[in-house]
Design an enzyme around this catalytic site. Structure first.
Site, PDB file in Angstrom:
ATOM      1  N   ARG A 160      -0.924  40.176 -20.204  1.00 14.55           N
ATOM      2  CA  ARG A 160      -0.695  40.292 -18.989  1.00 14.55           C
ATOM      3  C   ARG A 160       0.652  41.171 -18.829  1.00 14.55           C
ATOM      4  NH1 ARG A 160      -1.249  36.249 -14.972  1.00 14.55           N
ATOM      5  NH2 ARG A 160      -0.240  37.959 -13.650  1.00 14.55           N
ATOM      6  N   HIS A 215      -7.302  37.894  -8.212  1.00 13.58           N
ATOM      7  CA  HIS A 215      -6.093  37.968  -9.257  1.00 13.58           C
ATOM      8  C   HIS A 215      -6.336  39.216 -10.258  1.00 13.58           C
ATOM      9  CE1 HIS A 215      -2.597  36.661 -11.324  1.00 13.58           C
ATOM     10  NE2 HIS A 215      -3.011  35.558 -11.756  1.00 13.58           N
ATOM     11  N   ASP A 248     -11.146  28.046 -15.301  1.00 15.48           N
ATOM     12  CA  ASP A 248      -9.850  27.944 -14.749  1.00 15.48           C
ATOM     13  C   ASP A 248     -10.022  26.590 -14.236  1.00 15.48           C
ATOM     14  OD1 ASP A 248      -7.474  28.611 -13.239  1.00 15.48           O
ATOM     15  OD2 ASP A 248      -8.559  29.830 -11.625  1.00 15.48           O
ATOM     16  N   GLN A 299      -4.846  39.654 -13.493  1.00 13.53           N
ATOM     17  CA  GLN A 299      -4.914  38.568 -14.613  1.00 13.53           C
ATOM     18  C   GLN A 299      -6.392  39.086 -15.053  1.00 13.53           C
ATOM     19  OE1 GLN A 299      -3.964  35.487 -15.658  1.00 13.53           O
ATOM     20  NE2 GLN A 299      -5.492  35.951 -17.178  1.00 13.53           N
ATOM     21  N   CYS A 342      -6.922  31.753 -17.730  1.00 12.45           N
ATOM     22  CA  CYS A 342      -5.999  32.291 -17.337  1.00 12.45           C
ATOM     23  C   CYS A 342      -4.694  31.515 -17.423  1.00 12.45           C
ATOM     24  CB  CYS A 342      -6.132  32.753 -15.790  1.00 12.45           C
ATOM     25  SG  CYS A 342      -6.216  31.171 -14.652  1.00 12.45           S
ATOM     26  N   ARG A 389       2.779  37.678  -4.574  1.00 10.51           N
ATOM     27  CA  ARG A 389       2.012  36.446  -4.876  1.00 10.51           C
ATOM     28  C   ARG A 389       1.925  35.495  -3.643  1.00 10.51           C
ATOM     29  NH1 ARG A 389       1.105  32.267  -9.832  1.00 10.51           N
ATOM     30  NH2 ARG A 389       0.096  34.025 -10.467  1.00 10.51           N
TER      31      ARG A 389
HETATM   32  N1   CP Z   1      -2.334  33.261 -15.121  1.00 10.54           N
HETATM   33  C1   CP Z   1      -1.288  33.207 -14.213  1.00 10.54           C
HETATM   34  O1   CP Z   1      -1.196  34.108 -13.182  1.00 10.54           O
HETATM   35  O2   CP Z   1       0.030  32.268 -14.451  1.00 10.54           O
HETATM   36  P1   CP Z   1       1.095  31.921 -13.377  1.00 10.54           P
HETATM   37  O3   CP Z   1       0.499  31.298 -12.194  1.00 10.54           O
HETATM   38  O4   CP Z   1       1.954  31.362 -14.399  1.00 10.54           O
HETATM   39  O5   CP Z   1       1.732  33.494 -13.166  1.00 10.54           O
HETATM   40  N1  NVA Z   2      -6.970  29.940  -9.441  1.00 10.44           N
HETATM   41  C1  NVA Z   2      -5.539  29.325  -9.981  1.00 10.44           C
HETATM   42  C2  NVA Z   2      -5.148  30.428 -10.677  1.00 10.44           C
HETATM   43  C3  NVA Z   2      -3.446  30.321 -11.377  1.00 10.44           C
HETATM   44  C4  NVA Z   2      -3.081  31.542 -12.054  1.00 10.44           C
HETATM   45  C5  NVA Z   2      -4.787  29.495  -8.515  1.00 10.44           C
HETATM   46  O1  NVA Z   2      -5.137  30.208  -7.931  1.00 10.44           O
HETATM   47  O2  NVA Z   2      -3.863  28.353  -8.554  1.00 10.44           O
END
Ligand code: CP
Ligand code: NVA
Length: 305
Positions: free
Chosen positions: A292, A129, A224, A132, A264, A102
């Site tokens: 997930r 993502h 989101d 997701q 999400c 990430r």
């Molecule tokens: N939706 C998601 O990716 O959650 P986190 O940021 O908590 O991993």
């Molecule tokens: N768009 C959000 C998604 C988090 C799971 C971010 O990138 O923070």
């Protein structure tokens, strides 16, 4: 063909992604059957941004398959600062059998994948993502019985989550209407490519301005956060720019009577979604979060077996 990495849904053909969803359904139905498939395999989980769902689902997921995770927070590795992405990738392939990353730039996960022989899985970048979106489409399949032709309204920021939903709509044949304020539309290259790819599956992608138009007759309303991780400095401006884009009862009334609400997570009640919607009987956000785990176990099985 076997693909080494899972970086974006655009990189994978429809048939393989569909097989992955079917595998995820089987993993969810009969977890014990897969309990030793990745016995002794190690998964490095590199997190350069906060995470609840991604981290826990990958750690629990690899354990449930017989392997184990090594969690590496951003301070520990400092990708590209303490040492190059290439050197991290080449070191890890000598010790573990897979990497979840990430991070910020999508180029970082691509660079890592290029320099290592082991699978690299995108656990969220600023661009995409994909894990997701796979969980999202599994959830839609479970609740609507199909993905093909399902009408999804995505209301809000044309961000990483939106990009992966768009690529997925093209691959799975969904009808996705994105409504975003001026300046927050999805990347036009994503939209262009997805629109072209959608021709093969009967999928449809529309980019609209009016959230009420997008929500009308929707089977799924998805939103989101307005401010993604890394954009905190823009928060005040974004709160102003996204006024009118909150998913609330007035908007949800335009959707089909049996619509489902998806997010999400993490969610900000009172900003992108009203509590009366996310906490209503239409909301399937925790089923979505649970998926997930099942989808990522399928990804791990596909790439690490
Ligand atoms: N939706 C998601 O990716 O959650 P986190 O940021 O908590 O991993
Ligand atoms: N768009 C959000 C998604 C988090 C799971 C971010 O990138 O923070």
């Amino acid at each position: 063909m076997k693909y080494k990495d899972f970086l974006a849904l655009r990189d994978w053909p429809s048939a393989d992604l569909l097989n992955m969803l079917l595998l995820a359904r089987s993993v969810k139905a009969e977890p014990a059957k897969y309990g030793r498939q990745l016995e002794g395999r190690a998964l490095a989980v590199i997190m350069e941004k906060p995470s609840l769902r991604t981290r826990v689902s990958f750690e629990a997921g690899i354990c449930q398959l017989g392997g184990f995770a090594i969690n590496l927070s951003s301070g520990e590795i400092s990708l590209g600062k303490r040492e190059s992405v290439r050197d991290v990738a080449k070191t890890l392939e000598r010790m573990v059998q897979g990497i979840v990353v990430r991070t910020f730039g999508h180029d970082i996960v691509e660079e890592m994948a290029k320099h290592t022989s082991i699978p690299v899985i995108n656990g969220l970048t600023d661009f995409a993502h994909p894990c997701q979106a796979m969980a999202d489409y599994l959830t839609i399949l479970e609740t609507k019985g199909d993905i093909n032709g399902v009408r999804i309204a995505y209301i809000g920021d044309g961000n990483n989550v939106a990009h992966s939903l768009i690529f997925g709509a093209a691959r799975f044949g969904a009808h996705l209407a994105v409504a975003a304020p001026a300046g927050y539309e999805p990347d036009p290259n994503v939209t262009r490519q997805a629109m072209a790819d959608a021709a093969e599956t009967g999928g449809k992608i529309e980019i609209l301005r009016d959230p009420l138009e997008a929500a009308t007759d929707a089977d799924v309303i998805y939103t989101d956060v307005w401010t993604s991780m890394g954009q905190e400095d823009e928060n005040e401006k974004r709160q102003r720019d996204f006024a009118g884009y909150q998913v609330n009862d007035e908007m949800a009334r335009l959707a089909k009577p049996d619509y489902v609400f998806m997010h999400c997570l993490p969610a900000h009640r009172g900003e992108e979604v009203a509590a009366s919607v996310i906490d209503s009987k239409h909301s399937i956000v925790f089923q979505q979060a649970e998926n997930r785990l099942h989808v990522q176990k399928a990804v791990l099985l596909e790439l690490m077996s």
